[in-house]
Design an enzyme around this catalytic site. Structure first.
Site, PDB file in Angstrom:
ATOM      1  N   SER A  45       0.842  -1.189   0.000  1.00 44.59           N
ATOM      2  CA  SER A  45       0.000   0.000   0.000  1.00 44.59           C
ATOM      3  C   SER A  45       0.874   1.235   0.000  1.00 44.59           C
ATOM      4  CB  SER A  45      -0.898   0.014   1.245  1.00 44.59           C
ATOM      5  OG  SER A  45      -1.557   1.262   1.395  1.00 44.59           O
ATOM      6  N   TYR A  61      -1.938  -0.370  10.165  1.00 50.05           N
ATOM      7  CA  TYR A  61      -2.014  -0.715   8.737  1.00 50.05           C
ATOM      8  C   TYR A  61      -0.727  -0.301   8.024  1.00 50.05           C
ATOM      9  CZ  TYR A  61      -3.943  -1.055   4.008  1.00 50.05           C
ATOM     10  OH  TYR A  61      -4.176  -1.391   2.703  1.00 50.05           O
TER      11      TYR A  61
END
Length: 254
Positions: free
Chosen positions: A141, A154
């Site tokens: 990501s 995350y």
């Protein structure tokens, strides 16, 4: 050689980016194993790929199940053949300020985003080593490369994937196995639905993105397909950022 008739196993493939990747491989004639928790959505993806005229199957994959990796690899290889391409698209996030994160939440995110794919890769590696061929592609990501308020876990878990690709390349590249990551920017998917439902946030992201739009699962799938092809044979331990230039500093320079 491309990916035609190669067996690809894709986790988190029942929706969003994973489903987009599964469809793209199906369009290119790969034999596709769709892995995920939701049987109904998984079978919808499988059936849509089968309508393209290629073989596909669903395999139930629960990231918290420590016995799942060997079972998943065994089921796929019994139905489609040896797993040659492994794409990790499964992931999970939750907005929490660091001071509100509990040890249980910490474990859940790293279990789903890191531990599960780690041991599924470990289960697939012996066959790839034996055949001296394999592709392992991790969906990381943009959060691994820039901090995002309220998403510390995350960000950290996705950064771990980038380093795993590097470490695995150092360990296993000599066996003809490639390890790389793809880092999407903001993509409209069920996982980001809460964010993309905010028109002000979407407008801000578009304004900060040189190409002026959010990404699509297909954008990510194209990068994955490149890494799965033998034309990317000399690409090892790298991250391809697919974000429309969102990570580029304003004005194009620091």
């Amino acid at each position: 050689m491309g990916v035609k008739q190669r067996v690809v196993l894709i986790t988190g493939a029942t929706s969003g980016i994973g489903a987009g990747i599964a469809h793209r491989f199906g369009q290119c004639g790969a034999l596709v194993a769709v892995a995920g928790r939701n049987v109904e959505r998984g079978m919808e993806v499988v059936e849509s790929i089968q309508r393209m005229g290629t073989r596909a199957m669903f395999v139930e994959h629960e990231l918290k199940d420590e016995l799942a990796p060997l079972r998943v690899i065994s089921e796929v290889e019994a139905s489609l053949g040896p797993v040659e391409i492994l794409v990790h698209s499964a992931g999970w996030s939750v907005f929490k300020p660091t001071t509100d994160v509990t040890p249980d939440l910490f474990d859940q995110i790293f279990q789903r985003n890191v531990k599960g794919l780690y041991f599924l890769t470990a289960a697939a590696l012996p066959g790839m080593i034996r055949r001296r061929h394999g592709r392992v592609i991790l969906i990381s990501s943009i959060a691994a490369l820039r901090g995002i308020n309220g998403h510390s876990l995350y960000c950290a878990s996705k950064a771990a994937l980038d380093q795993l690709a590097c470490a695995w390349a150092a360990e296993y590249a000599r066996y003809g196995i490639n390890f790389n990551t793809v880092a999407p920017g903001m993509v409209a998917t069920p996982m980001t639905a809460e964010l993309t439902a905010d028109p002000q946030l979407v407008a801000a992201v578009k304004a900060a993105t040189p190409d002026g739009r959010l990404g699509t699962p297909e954008d990510i799938a194209h990068a994955v397909l490149f890494l799965a092809d033998d034309n990317a044979l000399h690409v090892q331990g790298n991250t391809i950022v697919v974000d429309g230039g969102w990570i580029v500093p304003p004005g194009g320079f620091a």
